[in-house]
Design a protein around this motif. Sequence first.
Motif, PDB file in Angstrom:
ATOM      1  N   ARG A  13       8.128 -30.077 -11.682  1.00 35.10           N
ATOM      2  CA  ARG A  13       8.251 -30.311 -10.255  1.00 35.10           C
ATOM      3  C   ARG A  13       9.736 -30.399  -9.868  1.00 35.10           C
ATOM      4  O   ARG A  13      10.260 -31.459  -9.578  1.00 35.10           O
TER       5      ARG A  13
ATOM      6  N   ARG B  48      16.741 -26.293   5.445  1.00 37.33           N
ATOM      7  CA  ARG B  48      15.458 -25.589   5.646  1.00 37.33           C
ATOM      8  C   ARG B  48      14.922 -25.066   4.316  1.00 37.33           C
ATOM      9  O   ARG B  48      13.718 -25.171   4.040  1.00 37.33           O
TER      10      ARG B  48
ATOM     11  N   GLN C  24       4.521 -28.724  -3.879  1.00 39.39           N
ATOM     12  CA  GLN C  24       3.261 -29.438  -3.678  1.00 39.39           C
ATOM     13  C   GLN C  24       2.072 -28.473  -3.708  1.00 39.39           C
ATOM     14  O   GLN C  24       1.019 -28.776  -4.280  1.00 39.39           O
ATOM     15  N   LYS C  25       2.284 -27.294  -3.122  1.00 39.79           N
ATOM     16  CA  LYS C  25       1.173 -26.343  -2.984  1.00 39.79           C
ATOM     17  C   LYS C  25       0.830 -25.641  -4.294  1.00 39.79           C
ATOM     18  O   LYS C  25      -0.356 -25.392  -4.582  1.00 39.79           O
ATOM     19  N   HIS C  26       1.855 -25.316  -5.102  1.00 34.25           N
ATOM     20  CA  HIS C  26       1.631 -24.532  -6.336  1.00 34.25           C
ATOM     21  C   HIS C  26       1.922 -25.356  -7.580  1.00 34.25           C
ATOM     22  O   HIS C  26       2.402 -24.827  -8.590  1.00 34.25           O
ATOM     23  N   GLU C  27       1.615 -26.611  -7.514  1.00 40.34           N
ATOM     24  CA  GLU C  27       1.900 -27.487  -8.646  1.00 40.34           C
ATOM     25  C   GLU C  27       1.191 -27.037  -9.921  1.00 40.34           C
ATOM     26  O   GLU C  27       1.702 -27.204 -11.019  1.00 40.34           O
TER      27      GLU C  27
ATOM     28  N   ARG D 206      13.442 -27.981   2.260  1.00 39.65           N
ATOM     29  CA  ARG D 206      12.141 -28.459   2.746  1.00 39.65           C
ATOM     30  C   ARG D 206      11.018 -27.493   2.373  1.00 39.65           C
ATOM     31  O   ARG D 206       9.937 -27.917   1.939  1.00 39.65           O
ATOM     32  N   ARG D 207      11.252 -26.164   2.531  1.00 41.21           N
ATOM     33  CA  ARG D 207      10.215 -25.183   2.161  1.00 41.21           C
ATOM     34  C   ARG D 207       9.951 -25.228   0.672  1.00 41.21           C
ATOM     35  O   ARG D 207       8.797 -25.088   0.227  1.00 41.21           O
TER      36      ARG D 207
ATOM     37  N   GLU E 156      10.184 -27.788  -1.351  1.00 36.25           N
ATOM     38  CA  GLU E 156       9.390 -28.983  -1.677  1.00 36.25           C
ATOM     39  C   GLU E 156       7.931 -28.803  -1.253  1.00 36.25           C
ATOM     40  O   GLU E 156       7.010 -29.262  -1.946  1.00 36.25           O
ATOM     41  N   ASP E 157       7.703 -28.088  -0.130  1.00 33.70           N
ATOM     42  CA  ASP E 157       6.319 -27.798   0.277  1.00 33.70           C
ATOM     43  C   ASP E 157       5.637 -26.899  -0.749  1.00 33.70           C
ATOM     44  O   ASP E 157       4.468 -27.108  -1.103  1.00 33.70           O
ATOM     45  N   LEU E 158       6.392 -25.870  -1.219  1.00 31.32           N
ATOM     46  CA  LEU E 158       5.809 -24.944  -2.215  1.00 31.32           C
ATOM     47  C   LEU E 158       5.530 -25.649  -3.533  1.00 31.32           C
ATOM     48  O   LEU E 158       4.555 -25.315  -4.228  1.00 31.32           O
TER      49      LEU E 158
END
Length: 818
Positions: A195, A176, A186-189, A179-180, A182-184
């Motif tokens: 990365r 979990r 993408q969002k705050h690149e 996954r969170r 990797e989402d962050l």
Amino acid sequence: MEYNPEGPFADPCPTKTRADLEWDRILEALAERCASRAGKRLARALPFASTRVEALTMLAEVREAFELARAGEPMPSRDVAELEDALDRARIGAALANEELRAVLGLLEAARTSRQYLQSRRQIAPTLYAACATNPELDAVARELAAAFDPDGTLSDRASPRLEALRAERRAVRDRLVRRLEDLIQKHEDILQDRYWTERDGRYVLPVRSDAHERFPGIVHATSASGATVFVEPRVLVETGNRMKMVDAEVAREELAIYAALTARVAEDIESVAAAARALAHADVRAAAARLARDLDLTFPDVPEDAFADRGAAEGAARPASIVLHGGRHPLLALDGVKVVPSDLSMSAGRAMIVSGPNAGGKTVALKTLGLAALMVRAGLPVAAREGSRVALFDVVLTDVGDDQNLHKNLSTFSAHVQNLGQILGETRPGALVLLDELAGGTDPREGEALAAAVLDSLCARGGTVACTTHYEGLKALALGDQRFENASVGFDLATMNPTFRLVVGVPGASSALAVARRFGIPAAVLERAERFLTQEAVTFEQMVEKLSAERRALELAREDAEREAAGARVKRRELDSEIGRLREKERAVITREGEALLASLRRARDDLKAAQSRLRGKPTEEDVRAAARVMDAVGQKTSIGGELEVRPKEEPPARPAIDPAAIRVGARVYVPRLRAEAEVVEVLSGGQLRVAAGALKLTTSIAELRGTGAPPAAAAPPQRRVDLDAAADPDVPIQTADNTVDLRGLRAHEAVAMAEQFLDRSLGAGRKVTFFVHGHGTGALRDAVREALRASPYVARLRPGGPSEGGDGVTVAWLKW
């Protein structure tokens, strides 16, 4: 060192003996051949046997390991960790770590392998099996430990159900988090330095640019070295991260509980585990001793029951402690790769061997060889000597070898030497081996010689087994008047001006100091002046010793020549015995074949008679009568005197003249009553025996049985109907007899051809018209060679293969020209 005649053996290797003989180098060579650290440690502190039974057991263990290795089945050895400290902590209830528990598992697996190996060889290695036995119940402990670990050494999920559940939860929480993260990313690149995500102090963080970290909500855990990157744990993941830390803590506690439980399981059999560790180290040392024996060509000596058989004897009573080395070698020189000249060494209690000879000739090497052999047997190791050597178990080995000058104690070389002699005299007793190098040297020669003689006398009186080296002429002369002393010497080859390094017992050796000096470049003028300074007695003694050495060398050369000739004679004898055996086998084979041929001829004759009888039972025609007559005549020819199936008549044959023994020679013709035929002498044997040949038949007989070939008195022939079938009477039905047949089977082609030609010559001389050559079938090579030679012979008119009743294609029938 206090002597107790009733107790076990003392330590045979005092500190000075250990240093003088370099005993630690032997132990280090043994340790280098061990596979485990525990084995190496045990080898470097190898104990000496305290009883004779223990010494024999130790030697038996090494011998069995050596024989197994020589048979291609060496004892299994592996590097097992030392676990003494870990086992001590397990005894008091402390939990062992992962590495320690896995080390225990490795030990138990090695113990199982060793036990199975020895169990399968229990009959051929019973002593090793008993010494290295381990508890088979430890296999259950090993299975439990093995089940708790994965192949990579980590604690397995199967170690406990709770550990499996906690690790599963930990993997789910981590998934979990990942996954969170990797989402962050993408969002705050736009505000991240790169990365990726990473861990800091067990927390999951993202690399945020330092100029933008205020725009990223979270907890800062670290910064990069340049300060350009801030590692921030996202605030949305703090609670999940906290759960991750809690699960990690619970996993660690469960793992500690499992380690404690496994340790407790080991502790239940802790003494068996410790015993297994000792057994593996013991087996490792024995396998290393076998490898050392192979590398240095060591052998196992006999250990007599003489040295300590009477433990209750009064102290000072002479006991026959002895050491006999055949071809003894210094093992350390062999270990260094030096080509060692073997020497025969022999000593016994209450006697002293006085070794003399040139410097650098091997006197000290001989002493050390004796001392090391005594120590190696006490330590259960084979010795550097040939088979058949004998080494008693000495109570102690006392040495004074080398320079013990000590400036700190204000001791000169001679003072230190005398101090050592005093200690050795105090400790010498029956069962002591005493080795003294340059006894009482380094002082006034006359006083030193007197002191040395007195010391040797005292040591022998105390029952010691003594060997010393010396240059003193007085000590060399002791053996001339006292049987307790025996001279020995190392040789010096005056031709090459080099020592021979070979020790010879019974003869004193010349010091050859002037010869050695000449070898190393001392001017001749100086040596001539030195010879003038020598006393007449010294010159005479030196000349006498040199003469003895020269005579000894001549005797050695003569003995070597005799041994070589004896060895050659033994080889020739074996070759002759082998050839005689081969010829006897060949003779038996020939007799067997001849017997079979006679039986076959008898059967054919019987069949022919039966056929003739069947023709005559009915109404026979004239042709049937003639055929029956021919068959009966043929059978009569075979069974007549000289025939191949001769039937001995009931009446005695006419007397023939006795033969003159002086006329017996190879090739002579004689009459053999047993055969009722003449024969040719082919071999004259000892004891009045002869071998004669009558056609293809050969036999051994005596001269007394033979008669001359002179014609017997004429006797009226009994009336009988007989037809002598031959080529002239019936060329198509020749009769085979013993006289007109030669057996060529078993010969080579050229031998068979030569014998066939000789038989043709004899047949022509005897007036025969037809001959039979028996060569057999085989590959056909012998048959073709014989027939080719017969076709080319000027004596042969024609030839053909034998008929069905004559041997078929294995026989060739030849008619001679007249």
